[in-house]
Motif scaffolding. Structure first.
Motif, PDB file in Angstrom:
ATOM      1  N   THR A   1       0.802  -1.230   0.000  1.00  0.00           N
ATOM      2  CA  THR A   1       0.000   0.000   0.000  1.00  0.00           C
ATOM      3  C   THR A   1       0.833   1.278   0.000  1.00  0.00           C
TER       4      THR A   1
ATOM      5  N   ASP B   1       8.301  -2.835  11.303  1.00  0.00           N
ATOM      6  CA  ASP B   1       8.478  -4.280  11.346  1.00  0.00           C
ATOM      7  C   ASP B   1       9.273  -4.712  10.118  1.00  0.00           C
TER       8      ASP B   1
ATOM      9  N   ASP C   1      10.871  -5.584   3.458  1.00  0.00           N
ATOM     10  CA  ASP C   1      10.292  -4.235   3.530  1.00  0.00           C
ATOM     11  C   ASP C   1      11.377  -3.184   3.297  1.00  0.00           C
TER      12      ASP C   1
ATOM     13  N   ALA D   1       1.771  -3.873  11.536  1.00  0.00           N
ATOM     14  CA  ALA D   1       3.195  -4.191  11.649  1.00  0.00           C
ATOM     15  C   ALA D   1       3.292  -5.707  11.463  1.00  0.00           C
TER      16      ALA D   1
ATOM     17  N   LYS E   1     -10.354  -4.702   3.142  1.00  0.00           N
ATOM     18  CA  LYS E   1      -9.896  -4.376   4.509  1.00  0.00           C
ATOM     19  C   LYS E   1     -10.972  -3.650   5.328  1.00  0.00           C
TER      20      LYS E   1
HETATM   21  C1  6PG Z   1       4.453  -5.971   6.235  1.00  0.00           C
HETATM   22  C2  6PG Z   1       3.702  -4.823   6.840  1.00  0.00           C
HETATM   23  C3  6PG Z   1       2.305  -5.260   7.120  1.00  0.00           C
HETATM   24  C4  6PG Z   1       1.482  -4.591   6.024  1.00  0.00           C
HETATM   25  C5  6PG Z   1       0.102  -5.182   5.931  1.00  0.00           C
HETATM   26  C6  6PG Z   1      -0.645  -4.573   4.720  1.00  0.00           C
HETATM   27  O1  6PG Z   1       5.628  -6.158   6.557  1.00  0.00           O
HETATM   28  O2  6PG Z   1       3.830  -6.636   5.384  1.00  0.00           O
HETATM   29  O3  6PG Z   1       4.294  -4.209   7.810  1.00  0.00           O
HETATM   30  O4  6PG Z   1       1.815  -4.885   8.374  1.00  0.00           O
HETATM   31  O5  6PG Z   1       1.418  -3.194   6.293  1.00  0.00           O
HETATM   32  O6  6PG Z   1       0.230  -6.574   5.756  1.00  0.00           O
HETATM   33  O7  6PG Z   1       0.060  -4.961   3.562  1.00  0.00           O
HETATM   34  P1  6PG Z   1      -0.432  -4.421   2.104  1.00  0.00           P
HETATM   35  O8  6PG Z   1      -0.213  -2.952   2.111  1.00  0.00           O
HETATM   36  O9  6PG Z   1       0.467  -5.133   1.125  1.00  0.00           O
HETATM   37  O10 6PG Z   1      -1.889  -4.799   1.968  1.00  0.00           O
END
Ligand code: 6PG
Length: 248
Positions: free
Chosen positions: A49, A76, A88, A153, A204
Motif C-alpha cells: 500500500t 516491522d 520491507d 506491523a 480491509k
Molecule cells: C508488512 C507490513 C504489514 C502490512 C500489511 C498490509 O511487513 O507486510 O508491515 O503490516 O502493512 O500486511 O500490507 P499491504 O499494504 O500489502 O496490503
C-alpha cells in the motif's frame, strides 16, 4: 472527517489522492520536527500500500522534506535478507530511499542477517535505545498498514507478542509468508507522537471497522491495540477501506 480526541479518520476517493494528502502531511510534520528538535524520526511501513506514497515522497516531495535531518526506521520487517523481494527494507529502498539525499547512516534497517530472529530483535532494540532517550521510543511518525484479518506491523491475531509490555522490539512467528518476523511492540508503537494508518481496498473494510469498534478485541484485531498514549492517530483510508464504518 471524524474527530475524537487524538483520533481522526480521513477518507479519500482513491490511493493517489490519499497518498498526495498524506505526503503533504508528512512534509509538514518533518518540517516541524526538524525545526523543533533538529531531526525527524520516521518508522516506515512495509507491504504494498505505501508504494505510491513513497514514490511521491521521492519525486514531487523530494525538495519539500529536509532529508539530511530524517532518520528512517521500520515498524516491522520480514526475517529475510535485505535483498530478498519480500524485504520491507528493499521495497523502501527501491521506491524511496535510493532516490532522496538521506544520509546512509540515517537509514536503520532491521539486522536480518543476524543468525536468529531473537538476536535481530534485541539488536534493533539497542539501535532504538541509542537513538531515543527515555524509557520508550518516541517516533515523530509511525506509518502502519493493516492486514485483512486485522494485523498491523507484524502483530498478528493471537500472537504472544500482543502481550509484551516491556520490550520495544520482538520476534514473532506468523501465519503469512515469510513466517518469521520482527516487529515493534504495541507499547513501543503507542509512544509515538503521530501514528498514521494507511489502508486501501474494500477487502480491509471489516478489519478497519473492527479496529475502530467501541469495544475492540485486540487479540482478534491487533490494530485495535494501536492508540497513542500521548500523541495523534490518523486513519488514512480510501472509500473502499472505509465502507464498513458508520456513516460511510
Ligand atoms: C508488512 C507490513 C504489514 C502490512 C500489511 C498490509 O511487513 O507486510 O508491515 O503490516 O502493512 O500486511 O500490507 P499491504 O499494504 O500489502 O496490503
Amino acid at each position: 472527517m471524524t474527530c475524537r480526541p487524538r483520533l481522526e479518520i480521513r477518507v479519500y476517493e482513491d490511493v493517489d489522492r490519499l497518498s498526495a494528502a498524506l505526503a503533504e502531511g508528512i512534509a509538514r510534520l518533518a518540517d516541524r520536527a526538524v525545526r523543533d528538535q533538529g531531526r525527524f524520526s520516521l518508522a516506515l511501513s512495509g507491504g504494498n500500500t505505501p508504494r505510491p506514497l513513497y514514490r511521491l515522497l521521492a519525486s514531487a516531495y523530494r525538495e519539500r522534506i529536509p532529508w539530511g535531518a530524517v532518520h528512517a526506521f521500520w515498524g516491522d520487517e520480514r526475517y529475510v535478507p535485505p535483498d530478498d523481494p519480500r524485504s520491507d527494507y528493499r521495497m523502501a529502498r527501491e521506491t524511496l530511499l535510493d532516490h532522496v539525499p538521506i544520509p546512509p547512516d540515517h537509514v536503520h534497517p532491521f539486522p536480518t542477517l543476524l543468525p536468529r530472529p531473537e538476536e535481530a530483535a534485541q539488536a534493533y532494540e539497542r539501535t532504538l535505545r541509542s537513538h531515543f532517550s527515555g524509557c520508550w521510543p518516541r517516533f515523530d511518525l509511525i506509518l502502519l498498514g493493516l492486514g485483512p484479518e486485522g494485523h498491523t506491523a507484524s502483530l498478528f491475531p493471537g500472537s504472544p507478542a500482543l502481550g509484551e509490555r516491556a520490550r520495544w522490539v520482538t520476534a514473532a512467528r506468523v501465519r503469512a509468508d515469510p513466517p518469521l518476523r520482527l516487529t515493534l511492540t504495541l507499547p513501543a508503537i503507542n509512544h509515538a507522537a503521530h501514528i498514521d494508518f494507511l489502508v486501501v481496498g474494500e477487502e480491509k473494510a471489516a478489519a478497519v471497522a473492527a479496529a475502530l469498534a467501541e469495544r475492540p478485541d485486540v487479540n482478534a484485531c491487533p490494530a485495535a491495540g494501536v492508540w497513542p498514549s500521548d500523541g495523534k492517530l490518523i486513519w488514512w483510508l480510501d472509500e473502499g477501506a472505509a465502507k464498513a464504518l458508520d456513516g460511510s
